[in-house]
Design an enzyme around this catalytic site. Structure first.
Site, PDB file in Angstrom:
ATOM      1  N   SER A 269     -24.767 -37.603   7.312  1.00 51.92           N
ATOM      2  CA  SER A 269     -24.714 -38.650   7.215  1.00 51.92           C
ATOM      3  C   SER A 269     -24.692 -39.358   6.300  1.00 51.92           C
ATOM      4  CB  SER A 269     -25.737 -39.741   8.065  1.00 51.92           C
ATOM      5  OG  SER A 269     -25.446 -39.554   9.567  1.00 51.92           O
TER       6      SER A 269
ATOM      7  N   SER B  39     -28.276 -45.493  10.301  1.00 51.95           N
ATOM      8  CA  SER B  39     -26.618 -44.027  10.318  1.00 51.95           C
ATOM      9  C   SER B  39     -26.915 -44.649  11.782  1.00 51.95           C
ATOM     10  CB  SER B  39     -28.152 -43.002  10.307  1.00 51.95           C
ATOM     11  OG  SER B  39     -27.192 -42.551   9.877  1.00 51.95           O
TER      12      SER B  39
ATOM     13  N   LYS C 100     -22.122 -41.957   4.583  1.00 48.54           N
ATOM     14  CA  LYS C 100     -21.506 -43.898   5.708  1.00 48.54           C
ATOM     15  C   LYS C 100     -21.606 -44.101   3.878  1.00 48.54           C
ATOM     16  CE  LYS C 100     -23.504 -43.267   9.645  1.00 48.54           C
ATOM     17  NZ  LYS C 100     -24.013 -41.928   9.977  1.00 48.54           N
TER      18      LYS C 100
END
Length: 392
Positions: free
Chosen positions: A62, A117, A65
């Site tokens: 993640s 997230s 991102k």
């Protein structure tokens, strides 16, 4: 009066003891890390302060991102109202429970993506910014190579779920984050510890999953961060921190547990924020190779360990590389050609000419100067006390 004099002497003694302790007990470079890949850079100069398999291709999870966020910030408006698609709402993994057809601001989606997230928020952002996920990813990869300057990163999606050709490196992620931190809106997003989330599908308080940003593990110098986890990547973490002299980015990839990755990160931050300072080589400095003469057009700033000497190596193409005492690359820059004869490949070592930007109290000369200055202050204080008592 004796008590006052004794107190002043104790203050001086305490100050000198603190400086002596700092000299005798420096924070050592981490001997080993649990993370399979890691890097720490000073984002102010781009210099590498620590490196372990920093250029090895890894799955980021993640922390992808971070790239999604800075691309969207530069190609859309936080005040935009986004209509959530069915595709976005049905995205797997971590979520902020978006509903198909729901209208929500891009700013709130960015907050949901960075703090909680939310994979669904990442897809909604991508679709809004470039029309589709595929179009977004293609343009994102071009942006990362052409604008950010990373060359070992390729993303297949905007959120970080596993993809066979979804990869980056610790060094590339540090560069991407360093680039993003120049954007004020990103800095705000990156540093949110918690906020109130209100949408059609979910009303709650969101807390940042990054323990150092959330405050679960206190570290005052930390300014932001993003965590990640999928089975194929294990735990990943990006952290930014600042003190009076440095702005560091620490990236740790593929650790087996949260405990391990946070231990690695805090060890790196302790080392970087306490053992490094910025230096520079002055504009106009000349360097002679076997066949050419080169010159610096501008002051060249880099970061090195305090009191450490560095070596400057210039090749025949005019690329200067700074190496530390362990012969590890710290920084590079391109020089201006002054005089060129025949071409050659030989590299020569240029004489060190760096200047420290800030006073280094580990230097004995500076240390004893400070000590003498404190003694003089004590003597002046004693004199003033005696004079005042005589007047009384």
């Amino acid at each position: 009066m004796k008590k006052k004099i004794l107190l002043m002497i104790l203050v001086v003694f305490g100050a000198t003891q603190t400086m002596t302790s700092a000299n005798e007990h420096p924070i050592k470079k981490p001997d080993s890390l649990f993370s399979k890949s890691a890097v720490m850079i000073d984002s102010g100069t781009g210099s590498v302060l620590y490196s372990k398999n920093a250029h090895k291709k890894m799955n980021p999870a993640s922390i992808t991102k971070i790239a999604t966020a800075i691309y969207a910030l530069e190609h859309s408006d936080l005040e935009d109202i986004v209509t959530v698609s069915k595709n976005a709402a049905n995205t797997e993994g971590s979520t902020v429970y978006l509903l198909p057809g729901e209208k929500i601001s891009l700013e709130q989606l960015m907050q949901g993506m960075m703090v909680n997230s939310g994979n669904d928020a990442a897809v909604a952002i991508a679709e809004h910014t470039e029309g589709s996920v595929n179009s977004f990813v293609k343009k994102l990869n071009v942006f990362l190579e052409d604008e950010v300057g990373v060359h070992k990163t390729h993303f297949e999606n905007p959120h970080g779920l596993y993809g066979e050709n979804h990869f980056t490196t610790a060094y590339d992620m540090a560069k991407i984050t360093s680039y993003a931190m120049k954007n004020d809106d990103f800095r705000v997003l990156f540093g949110i510890g918690s906020f109130e989330w209100k949408s059609e599908g979910w009303n709650t308080t969101l807390f940042n999953h990054h323990k150092l940003v959330k405050g679960e593990l206190p570290y005052p110098e930390v300014t932001g961060g993003k965590n990640g986890f999928i089975t194929e990547a294990n735990h990943t973490l990006v952290t930014s921190a600042e003190n009076d002299g440095l702005s560091v980015i620490a990236v740790t990839l593929n650790a087996q547990s949260k405990r391990a990755i946070y231990k690695d990160t805090t060890s790196l931050l302790d080392y970087g924020l306490n053992q490094f300072g910025r230096s520079y080589i002055a504009k106009g400095s000349k360097f002679q190779t076997a066949h050419s003469t080169f010159q610096l057009k501008e002051d060249f700033h880099f970061t090195k360990r305090i009191s450490e000497s560095v070596n400057e190596v210039v090749n025949e193409k005019g690329i200067m590389t700074i190496y530390n005492e362990e012969n590890q690359e710290v920084a590079t820059t391109e020089l201006h050609s002054v005089l060129k004869s025949e071409n050659g490949d030989q590299e020569v070592l240029a004489s060190s000419s760096d200047k420290t930007e800030e006073s280094d109290l580990t230097d004995p000369k500076i240390f004893y100067s400070v000590f003498l200055y404190l003694i003089i202050l004590v003597m002046m204080g004693i004199s003033m006390i005696r004079k005042r008592e005589q007047e009384l």
